[in-house]
Write a protein that holds these residues in place. Structure first.
Motif, short mmCIF file in Angstrom:
data_model
loop_
_atom_site.label_atom_id
_atom_site.label_comp_id
_atom_site.label_asym_id
_atom_site.label_seq_id
_atom_site.Cartn_x
_atom_site.Cartn_y
_atom_site.Cartn_z
N TRP A 91 0.80 -1.26 -0.03
CA TRP A 91 -0.09 0.19 -0.05
C TRP A 91 0.99 1.25 0.12
CZ3 TRP A 91 -4.62 0.28 -1.69
CH2 TRP A 91 -5.62 -0.83 -1.53
N VAL A 92 1.92 1.33 0.59
CA VAL A 92 2.95 2.48 0.61
C VAL A 92 3.48 2.65 -0.90
CG1 VAL A 92 5.46 3.16 1.24
CG2 VAL A 92 3.59 1.99 3.06
N PHE A 93 3.82 1.61 -1.57
CA PHE A 93 4.03 1.79 -3.06
C PHE A 93 2.95 2.22 -3.84
CE2 PHE A 93 7.56 -0.90 -1.93
CZ PHE A 93 8.60 -0.03 -2.50
N ALA A 94 1.51 1.59 -3.63
CA ALA A 94 0.58 2.37 -4.27
C ALA A 94 0.13 3.59 -4.07
CB ALA A 94 -0.66 1.47 -3.90
N VAL A 95 0.34 3.95 -2.65
CA VAL A 95 -0.13 5.46 -2.38
C VAL A 95 1.03 6.44 -3.05
CG1 VAL A 95 0.01 7.01 -0.52
CG2 VAL A 95 -1.35 4.98 -0.54
N ALA A 96 2.32 5.90 -3.10
CA ALA A 96 3.26 6.81 -3.45
C ALA A 96 3.25 6.68 -5.20
CB ALA A 96 4.79 6.16 -3.14
N LEU A 116 2.56 10.21 -7.08
CA LEU A 116 3.20 10.84 -8.34
C LEU A 116 2.68 10.94 -9.52
CD1 LEU A 116 6.48 8.72 -7.61
CD2 LEU A 116 6.38 11.09 -7.34
N LEU A 117 1.68 10.35 -9.88
CA LEU A 117 0.78 10.43 -11.09
C LEU A 117 0.12 11.79 -10.88
CD1 LEU A 117 -0.56 6.84 -11.61
CD2 LEU A 117 0.83 8.15 -13.23
N LEU A 173 2.07 19.54 -12.31
CA LEU A 173 2.99 20.04 -12.77
C LEU A 173 2.84 20.20 -14.32
CD1 LEU A 173 5.98 21.10 -12.43
CD2 LEU A 173 6.87 18.84 -12.84
N GLY A 174 2.59 18.95 -15.35
CA GLY A 174 2.40 19.30 -16.56
C GLY A 174 1.38 20.45 -16.80
N ARG A 175 0.30 20.50 -16.14
CA ARG A 175 -0.87 21.70 -16.39
C ARG A 175 -0.01 22.92 -16.05
NH1 ARG A 175 -6.82 20.66 -15.81
NH2 ARG A 175 -6.54 22.87 -16.08
N LEU A 176 0.91 22.98 -15.31
CA LEU A 176 1.44 24.45 -14.87
C LEU A 176 2.47 24.88 -15.94
CD1 LEU A 176 2.13 23.89 -10.78
CD2 LEU A 176 0.49 25.68 -12.00
N LEU A 177 3.11 23.70 -16.34
CA LEU A 177 4.24 23.99 -17.25
C LEU A 177 3.45 24.25 -18.68
CD1 LEU A 177 6.89 21.27 -16.66
CD2 LEU A 177 7.05 23.77 -16.29
N HIS A 178 2.38 23.76 -18.98
CA HIS A 178 1.81 24.02 -20.11
C HIS A 178 1.31 25.57 -20.03
CE1 HIS A 178 -0.42 23.25 -23.84
NE2 HIS A 178 -1.60 23.98 -23.42
#
Length: 69
Positions: free
Chosen positions: A28-33, A37-38, A44-49
């Motif tokens: 679950w730690v890896f799933a939440v991380a 990240l997604l 971040l993609g929207r901000l850069l765009h």
């Protein structure tokens, strides 16, 4: 300065990850991380765009040529 902040946050992240793994399990730690990240990459993609004109000026040193109407 930024390196100090990042390196100072690593032990805190390790502690929080260990507490979470102990509470709910390592998978679950890896799933939440991964989910976090997604979401962050989308934000971040929207901000850069949105700021692509400003980024172009900062990277090239000149304003982009205007496009005709």
């Amino acid at each position: 300065m930024y390196g100090t902040v990042v390196w100072g946050g690593i032990p805190l992240g390790s502690l929080l990850g260990g507490v979470q793994a102990n509470a709910v399990g390592v998978r679950w730690v890896f799933a939440v991380a991964g989910a976090a990240l997604l979401v962050l990459s989308g934000v971040l993609g929207r901000l850069l765009h949105r700021r692509r004109d400003q980024l172009g000026i900062a990277l090239t040193g000149s304003a982009p040529a205007p496009t005709p109407p």
